[in-house]
Design an enzyme around this catalytic site. Structure first.
Site, PDB file in Angstrom:
ATOM      1  N   ASN A   1     -52.912  12.340 -10.048  1.00 28.51           N
ATOM      2  CA  ASN A   1     -51.528  12.582 -10.034  1.00 28.51           C
ATOM      3  C   ASN A   1     -50.614  11.677  -9.264  1.00 28.51           C
ATOM      4  O   ASN A   1     -50.757  11.664  -8.081  1.00 28.51           O
ATOM      5  CB  ASN A   1     -51.328  14.055  -9.303  1.00 28.51           C
ATOM      6  CG  ASN A   1     -50.149  14.667  -9.150  1.00 28.51           C
ATOM      7  OD1 ASN A   1     -49.152  14.089  -9.896  1.00 28.51           O
ATOM      8  ND2 ASN A   1     -49.900  15.824  -8.226  1.00 28.51           N
ATOM      9  N   TRP A   2     -50.085  10.788 -10.112  1.00 23.35           N
ATOM     10  CA  TRP A   2     -49.272   9.853  -9.497  1.00 23.35           C
ATOM     11  C   TRP A   2     -48.097  10.257  -8.901  1.00 23.35           C
ATOM     12  O   TRP A   2     -47.337   9.615  -8.193  1.00 23.35           O
ATOM     13  CB  TRP A   2     -48.915   9.032 -10.774  1.00 23.35           C
ATOM     14  CG  TRP A   2     -50.202   7.722 -11.114  1.00 23.35           C
ATOM     15  CD1 TRP A   2     -51.523   7.783 -10.485  1.00 23.35           C
ATOM     16  CD2 TRP A   2     -49.985   6.807 -11.929  1.00 23.35           C
ATOM     17  NE1 TRP A   2     -51.964   6.817 -10.833  1.00 23.35           N
ATOM     18  CE2 TRP A   2     -51.573   5.952 -11.765  1.00 23.35           C
ATOM     19  CE3 TRP A   2     -49.225   6.198 -12.775  1.00 23.35           C
ATOM     20  CZ2 TRP A   2     -51.752   5.051 -12.622  1.00 23.35           C
ATOM     21  CZ3 TRP A   2     -49.747   5.129 -13.584  1.00 23.35           C
ATOM     22  CH2 TRP A   2     -50.951   4.694 -13.572  1.00 23.35           C
ATOM     23  N   LYS A   3     -47.754  11.479  -9.444  1.00 22.60           N
ATOM     24  CA  LYS A   3     -46.647  12.012  -8.650  1.00 22.60           C
ATOM     25  C   LYS A   3     -45.323  10.974  -9.020  1.00 22.60           C
ATOM     26  O   LYS A   3     -45.236  10.480 -10.308  1.00 22.60           O
ATOM     27  CB  LYS A   3     -46.587  12.213  -6.855  1.00 22.60           C
ATOM     28  CG  LYS A   3     -47.740  13.036  -6.751  1.00 22.60           C
ATOM     29  CD  LYS A   3     -47.615  13.617  -5.233  1.00 22.60           C
ATOM     30  CE  LYS A   3     -49.124  14.359  -5.180  1.00 22.60           C
ATOM     31  NZ  LYS A   3     -48.941  15.084  -3.752  1.00 22.60           N
TER      32      LYS A   3
ATOM     33  N   HIS B   1     -47.538  22.959  -9.664  1.00 19.28           N
ATOM     34  CA  HIS B   1     -47.813  22.013  -8.331  1.00 19.28           C
ATOM     35  C   HIS B   1     -46.962  22.878  -7.155  1.00 19.28           C
ATOM     36  O   HIS B   1     -46.057  23.074  -7.231  1.00 19.28           O
ATOM     37  CB  HIS B   1     -47.553  20.630  -8.362  1.00 19.28           C
ATOM     38  CG  HIS B   1     -47.996  19.795  -7.558  1.00 19.28           C
ATOM     39  ND1 HIS B   1     -47.710  19.377  -6.363  1.00 19.28           N
ATOM     40  CD2 HIS B   1     -49.261  19.199  -7.400  1.00 19.28           C
ATOM     41  CE1 HIS B   1     -48.422  18.856  -5.499  1.00 19.28           C
ATOM     42  NE2 HIS B   1     -49.461  18.644  -6.084  1.00 19.28           N
TER      43      HIS B   1
ATOM     44  N   GLU C   1     -45.497  21.260  -5.124  1.00 16.07           N
ATOM     45  CA  GLU C   1     -44.442  20.412  -4.821  1.00 16.07           C
ATOM     46  C   GLU C   1     -43.337  21.209  -5.802  1.00 16.07           C
ATOM     47  O   GLU C   1     -42.048  20.963  -5.135  1.00 16.07           O
ATOM     48  CB  GLU C   1     -44.583  18.924  -4.899  1.00 16.07           C
ATOM     49  CG  GLU C   1     -45.276  18.270  -3.575  1.00 16.07           C
ATOM     50  CD  GLU C   1     -46.161  16.874  -4.071  1.00 16.07           C
ATOM     51  OE1 GLU C   1     -45.869  16.481  -4.933  1.00 16.07           O
ATOM     52  OE2 GLU C   1     -46.880  16.654  -3.149  1.00 16.07           O
TER      53      GLU C   1
ATOM     54  N   GLU D   1     -55.507  23.682  -4.495  1.00 13.73           N
ATOM     55  CA  GLU D   1     -54.751  22.673  -3.668  1.00 13.73           C
ATOM     56  C   GLU D   1     -54.185  23.435  -2.468  1.00 13.73           C
ATOM     57  O   GLU D   1     -53.016  23.735  -2.570  1.00 13.73           O
ATOM     58  CB  GLU D   1     -53.686  22.060  -4.435  1.00 13.73           C
ATOM     59  CG  GLU D   1     -54.270  21.355  -5.634  1.00 13.73           C
ATOM     60  CD  GLU D   1     -53.426  19.854  -6.035  1.00 13.73           C
ATOM     61  OE1 GLU D   1     -54.001  18.826  -5.921  1.00 13.73           O
ATOM     62  OE2 GLU D   1     -52.295  20.320  -6.047  1.00 13.73           O
TER      63      GLU D   1
ATOM     64  N   GLY E   1     -51.270  15.416   0.700  1.00 12.83           N
ATOM     65  CA  GLY E   1     -50.726  14.257   1.361  1.00 12.83           C
ATOM     66  C   GLY E   1     -50.916  14.075   2.608  1.00 12.83           C
ATOM     67  O   GLY E   1     -49.765  13.626   3.465  1.00 12.83           O
TER      68      GLY E   1
ATOM     69  N   SER F   1     -55.837  15.684  -0.340  1.00 16.57           N
ATOM     70  CA  SER F   1     -56.364  14.400   0.224  1.00 16.57           C
ATOM     71  C   SER F   1     -57.744  14.261  -0.105  1.00 16.57           C
ATOM     72  O   SER F   1     -58.733  13.744   0.805  1.00 16.57           O
ATOM     73  CB  SER F   1     -56.226  14.872   1.991  1.00 16.57           C
ATOM     74  OG  SER F   1     -54.977  14.786   2.291  1.00 16.57           O
TER      75      SER F   1
ATOM     76  N   GLY G   1     -53.980  12.911  -5.712  1.00 17.70           N
ATOM     77  CA  GLY G   1     -52.712  12.143  -5.433  1.00 17.70           C
ATOM     78  C   GLY G   1     -52.737  10.863  -5.106  1.00 17.70           C
ATOM     79  O   GLY G   1     -53.175   9.722  -5.873  1.00 17.70           O
ATOM     80  N   GLY G   2     -52.693  10.408  -3.718  1.00 22.79           N
ATOM     81  CA  GLY G   2     -52.867   9.096  -2.973  1.00 22.79           C
ATOM     82  C   GLY G   2     -53.655   8.322  -3.541  1.00 22.79           C
ATOM     83  O   GLY G   2     -53.522   7.002  -4.047  1.00 22.79           O
TER      84      GLY G   2
HETATM   85  P1  PGA Z   1     -53.231  14.033  -2.347  1.00 24.57           P
HETATM   86  O1  PGA Z   1     -52.305  14.768  -3.394  1.00 24.57           O
HETATM   87  O2  PGA Z   1     -54.412  13.647  -2.939  1.00 24.57           O
HETATM   88  O3  PGA Z   1     -52.268  12.731  -2.271  1.00 24.57           O
HETATM   89  O4  PGA Z   1     -53.129  14.894  -1.194  1.00 24.57           O
HETATM   90  C1  PGA Z   1     -53.070  15.707  -4.364  1.00 24.57           C
HETATM   91  C2  PGA Z   1     -52.024  16.534  -5.249  1.00 24.57           C
HETATM   92  O5  PGA Z   1     -50.884  16.831  -4.595  1.00 24.57           O
HETATM   93  O6  PGA Z   1     -52.402  16.816  -6.394  1.00 24.57           O
END
Ligand code: PGA
Length: 259
Positions: free
Chosen positions: A13-15, A99, A101, A173, A179, A219, A240-241
């Site tokens: 997930n590149w956001k 998600h 966010e 999640e 994050g 994470s 994500g990251g």
């Molecule tokens: P993260 O994000 O791996 O950076 O914690 C995961 C996500 O929000 O899908």
């Protein structure tokens, strides 16, 4: 993971990160790091403008392209929205919905997530929804995690047939792990993923629950992936990251392959 019933999925997930000028370099770096005989599905869920470029850059790598959101509307005067048909037209195979966010910053409700899932599952669209659920730290501390997760899962799947649910993916999640560098322990993640499967079994049947891929996200990284992926009800990751770094992303794909 239980490879007998479910194919592992490692979804990045590149956001709101990366630029179109950098995607070829990313794909070129990723290519030699991918395992030769891969039993897992790799996906990159990228920002809308990057979809065509990433699709081109990953051609031949057996990496699917995904989106991070979709409109519930078909077409018309919805400034800023992107339709499921537009995504399908670009060859998108997966789409993250709900998600945390989007729930937090854009007020997405379970009802909206449900409408988006239905839109993606329409026959002429056929994009796999990656439905995100997860509790906040406060909810975990209040010991209402399972009730909350159950409500989110039931809300997202409301009105879907067993056949439709078998075309979905759920991502657990925990909001407090996203994050933050604070990963859920393998026990915590397994407990909730197993519980999600139980909720689906009660709502539908054993076959539907058994075939549903449930991912862990929050994470997940090159160091902790193997331990999380070894859990029986964790069928992959939403990353994500670490998905922005070809080396780290490939380590996670390799971990899913070896598991
Ligand atoms: P993260 O994000 O791996 O950076 O914690 C995961 C996500 O929000 O899908």
């Amino acid at each position: 993971m239980n490879k007998k019933y479910r194919k592992p999925i490692i979804a990045g997930n590149w956001k709101m990160n990366m630029l179109s000028t950098k995607t070829k370099e990313f794909a070129d770096d990723l290519k030699p790091l991918l395992p030769k005989n891969r039993s897992s599905e790799a996906v990159l869920c990228v920002p809308f403008p990057l979809i065509p470029g990433v699709a081109k850059a990953v051609k031949g790598l057996r990496v699917s392209v995904g989106a991070q959101d979709v409109s519930v509307h078909d077409k018309g005067a919805y400034t800023g929205e992107v339709s499921a048909e537009m995504l399908s037209d670009l060859g998108v195979k997966y789409c993250i919905i709900g998600h945390s966010e989007r729930r937090a910053y854009h007020g997405e409700t379970d009802a909206l997530v449900n409408a988006k899932a239905k839109k993606l599952l329409e026959k002429e669209i056929s994009i796999t929804p990656i439905i995100c659920v997860g509790e906040t730290l406060e909810q975990r501390e209040l010991d209402v995690t399972m009730e909350w997760i159950s409500m989110q899962v039931k809300g997202a799947l409301s009105g879907l047939s067993g056949g439709e649910v078998r075309k979905c993916v759920i991502a657990y999640e925990p909001v407090w792990a996203i994050g933050t560098g604070k990963t859920a322990t393998a026990e915590q993640a397994q407990e909730v993923c197993e519980y999600i499967r139980t909720v689906v079994r009660k709502l539908y049947d054993a076959r539907t629950a058994r075939s549903l891929p449930i991912l862990y996200g929050g994470s997940m990284n090159a160091k902790n992936a193997a331990e999380l992926l070894a859990c029986p009800d964790i069928d992959g990751g939403l990353i994500g990251g670490a998905s922005l770094k070809p080396e780290d992303f490939s380590v996670i794909i390799n971990a899913a392959n070896e598991e």
